[in-house]
Enzyme design. Structure first.
Site, short mmCIF file in Angstrom:
data_model
loop_
_atom_site.label_atom_id
_atom_site.label_comp_id
_atom_site.label_asym_id
_atom_site.label_seq_id
_atom_site.Cartn_x
_atom_site.Cartn_y
_atom_site.Cartn_z
N ASP A 199 42.43 43.63 34.90
CA ASP A 199 41.58 44.37 35.82
C ASP A 199 42.01 44.10 37.27
O ASP A 199 42.37 42.97 37.61
CB ASP A 199 40.13 43.94 35.60
N GLU B 179 46.09 47.11 35.82
CA GLU B 179 45.42 48.20 36.52
C GLU B 179 45.94 48.23 37.96
O GLU B 179 45.55 47.41 38.78
CB GLU B 179 43.90 48.02 36.53
#
Length: 220
Positions: free
Chosen positions: A155, A184
């Site tokens: 993330d 990400e």
């Protein structure tokens, strides 16, 4: 119950959004405890069964790895006294206080929050204590790979330091030689001058938002 259908579609890997214990079942990125599964999703036994069934069909499981921040209502920060542990919010002398980024303002110490969101205190990727908890032997990454997962999706990877990402790689690869690390990254990673791309010791790939955006614009 849907694995046969997913297999028929040609899917080879399933990325699960955060499954860790969290007070927010709609989001899950405000982690409460990295070592437990959110009760609304089931139990560790359920997760073991899922992994077994997925692997039987030749597919993989990738977990969302949320290492940039935790929730404020967590056993680590414990803003609302929800846990018996002494959280970082409660005392600078807490075992968990080194987990978080801090700054001084007018002589007072404050914790940093991700994009100013008060429920997401930011973790300190340079902290020895935080790195040991996540990356160290018998740490969080080891725990989940010991259960049998196949990779991690990082993330907000572009907000993690190169050093921390390389530490994640070390932890993943010591558990599973072909463990997959996906990041990400919203910007064009080839123009970011980041070590996690150039060194070869970072992530294996990134989520291609650039291509998705181009396709959506084209078809619209």
């Amino acid at each position: 119950s849907r694995l046969d259908y997913l297999k028929w579609l040609g899917i080879g890997a399933i990325w699960l959004c955060p499954v860790y214990d969290s007070p927010n079942t709609d989001m899950g990125y405000d982690i409460r405890d990295y070592e437990k599964i959110m009760t609304e999703f089931g139990t560790m036994e359920d997760f073991d069964e899922l992994l077994s069934k997925v692997h039987e069909k030749g597919m993989k499981i990738i977990l969302d790895a949320v290492f940039n921040h935790t929730g404020n209502d967590s056993k680590y920060f414990n803003e609302y006294d929800s846990f018996d542990t002494l959280g970082a919010y409660q005392s600078i002398y807490s075992t968990y206080a080194p987990f978080y980024k801090k700054h001084y303002h007018n002589g007072n110490l404050y914790y940093d929050y991700w994009w100013g969101m008060p429920n997401l205190p930011v973790c300190n990727g340079y902290s020895t204590e935080w790195k040991n908890y996540i990356l160290g032997e018998n740490g969080v990454i080891d725990k989940w790979f010991n259960l049998g997962i196949d990779g991690l999706r990082l993330d907000v990877a572009d907000e993690l330091s190169d050093q921390f990402i390389e530490g994640i790689r070390t932890a993943v690869k010591r558990n599973k030689e072909d463990g997959f690390i996906l990041g990400e990254v919203w910007k064009n990673p080839m123009r970011m001058n980041r070590g996690y791309i150039e060194s070869g010791y970072g992530m294996d790939s990134v989520m291609n938002y650039q291509l998705v955006d181009a396709l959506i614009r084209y078809f619209k």
